[in-house]
Structure formats: C-alpha cells, structure tokens
Scaffold this active site. Sequence first.
Site, PDB file in Angstrom:
ATOM      1  CG  ASP A 150      -1.710  -1.284   1.221  1.00  0.00           C
ATOM      2  OD1 ASP A 150      -2.338  -1.821   0.327  1.00  0.00           O
ATOM      3  OD2 ASP A 150      -2.019  -1.600   2.425  1.00  0.00           O
ATOM      4  CB  ALA A 183      -5.139   0.328  -8.592  1.00  0.00           C
ATOM      5  NE  ARG A 184      -7.907  -6.123  -2.740  1.00  0.00           N
ATOM      6  CZ  ARG A 184      -7.189  -7.048  -2.371  1.00  0.00           C
ATOM      7  NH1 ARG A 184      -5.851  -7.163  -2.129  1.00  0.00           N
ATOM      8  NH2 ARG A 184      -7.630  -8.205  -2.121  1.00  0.00           N
ATOM      9  CB  SER A 217     -12.292   2.218 -12.641  1.00  0.00           C
ATOM     10  OG  SER A 217     -13.152   1.165 -13.278  1.00  0.00           O
ATOM     11  CE1 TYR A 225     -10.159  -1.303  -9.248  1.00  0.00           C
ATOM     12  CE2 TYR A 225     -12.023  -1.044 -10.542  1.00  0.00           C
ATOM     13  CZ  TYR A 225     -10.675  -0.979 -10.287  1.00  0.00           C
ATOM     14  OH  TYR A 225      -9.744  -0.236 -11.216  1.00  0.00           O
TER      15      TYR A 225
END
Length: 319
Positions: free
Chosen positions: A52, A74-75, A118, A143
């Site tokens: 992170d 990003a995750r 996104s 997300y």
Amino acid sequence: MSLTVLVTGANGFVGHAVSRALRERGDAVLGLVRRAQSTEPGVREWVLQTSDFAGVQARWPIGFRCDVAIHLAARVHVMRDDSFDPLSAYQATNVAGTLRCAEAARAAGARRFVFVSSIKAIAEVDAGRPLRETDEPVPVDPYGISKLEAERALIDYGRESGLEIVIVRPPLVYGPGVRANFLQLMSVVAKGVPLPLGSITARRSLVFVDNLADALVHCTTDPRAAGETFHVTDGRDLSVSELVQALATQLHAPVRLIPVPVGLLRLAGRLTGRTAQVNRLIGELRLDSSHICERLGWYPPHTVEHGLLETAAWYRSTH
C-alpha cells in the site's frame, strides 16, 4: 520542454504503454514498480516492495525531482475476491496508498497528479444514455467504491495542498498484452468455439491502450486539464456480438455466434452463480467522452479497427 514523470505501476499493461508514450515525447520517466527489470527500455526503475505504498516518501530516490505523476498502480478488480474484508483491502491500496503517492510526489516537486480511476467508480451499467462525468456516482462493489473514495480524497488534498489533480476514468482497456476477460474472449474466438452471444445488442465502451496512454500523456501538460475529470474511450461503442465478429476477422477465425435469448442467458447466470459475469455481457455500459474532446481538443489517435488489429496481431504472435 521535456518533463520528469513518475509512473506508478509502470510495468503493468497500461504502464508499459504510458511509459513508452512519455519516452517518445522526450520525457524522463521514473517507474515505480514492485518487481525489478520489468519496465520499458529507457525508464529509470524504482523498486518499492512495501504494501500500500507504505514509506514511499521516506524511500524516495535521493535527489530525484519530478514534475508530474501518473498513478496507475492499484488493487485491481477481480470477480471473486477472497479477502476477509475486501473493501478494507481495496481502500488500503486504492485510497490510502494513492494519497501517500500524491503526497510523496508533491514533496518531490510535482505540480500535477494524474489519477487513473475507473468507470466502475460511478456505475456498472448506464441508465439508457452514455455516462457523463457529472452523473451521480453509484458504485456497486468494493473496487468501484474505493476508486470513488480515492477520487474524492485526491480532490480534497489538491484543494488543501495546491497539487493539480486530473482524474481519468477508462472503461475496459484492451491492446497487446491484455489479460483477464478480454484475453479469455480472444482465446475462445481464436479456437472457433461457438458462443451464445448472437442476440446481445447492448453496447459497451472500450479504449485501446495506446489511446488511453495518449490521453494520459496529454493530461500531464495541458493547463486546461487541471481539476478536471475525464471519460476516455475509442469514440465508438461495440456490442459484444460486434466485438466477437471483429476479433474473429482479425484472428482469421470463423464467427460462431448462437442467438440465445437474453432472458435465457440471465437464467443460466442465476443457475450457475455467474450473474455478475452475464450482466457484464448483456448490460449497456457506454461512456460519453465528449468532455475531454471539448475541453482539451483531444481525440483518440487510433480507431477501434486499428486497436483490434494490433491486439489480434499480438495474440497470434504469442499464442
């Protein structure tokens, strides 16, 4: 005048394209990655293996200053997240980690931070018309929620610190090196497997990776981009059946689309526990990308046909 640009996630699918586009413009690129020797040629590599982005500012390369940061790392979204607390896991990387990167970049001299969010930050489907940047956000999964929270946290930080924030929301990104669902679709099409998608007329926006990279590079310098949020697409939306037909043509494979009624597909999704996957196929998700065109005078340099041709050529050469 050339810039010095930090690119987080520089070794990823989009990161390679962005780094390449920056280098072609003559910029110096510092690629923040977690794996050594994985970036584009000419990119100065910075390996940071903390979770992170913990300690990113303290570990910043000595003497390195940057003008702009493009935050791609990003995750990422997965269909089935096995984390004990998925939302917290996404927030740790996509919200707290993003803010750490913004703070570190500003401390190193950056005046602008380009954040790749996104379309899932605002919706999973459109409401009968293409989604605009000003639409009320309704993210539906961890997300998407984390990406929206990151957008808002960055806007607040930019207001407090003076760092210029630019937010870009892409839809599905494709191109050479693509993975996940798009790669699986290409594999099935290339093998000539019959697909029950012939009755799907819903359209979904896409963006070719080089078009997205071009838009992001443009956003690093255009003064009119500061404080803006942009949807970026290829400018032409395809239905799933049209996409399959186009891929089959480029892959020199037979088109085998079976016209199964959408209602039966929904039922099959419920019976197999794949409702989310089916909805991603049959639901409309169109983006209105006119804002970046009107505000910045930016238009995608590549057509959908060119993007699919490049993607198919890569697939044929590697599979």
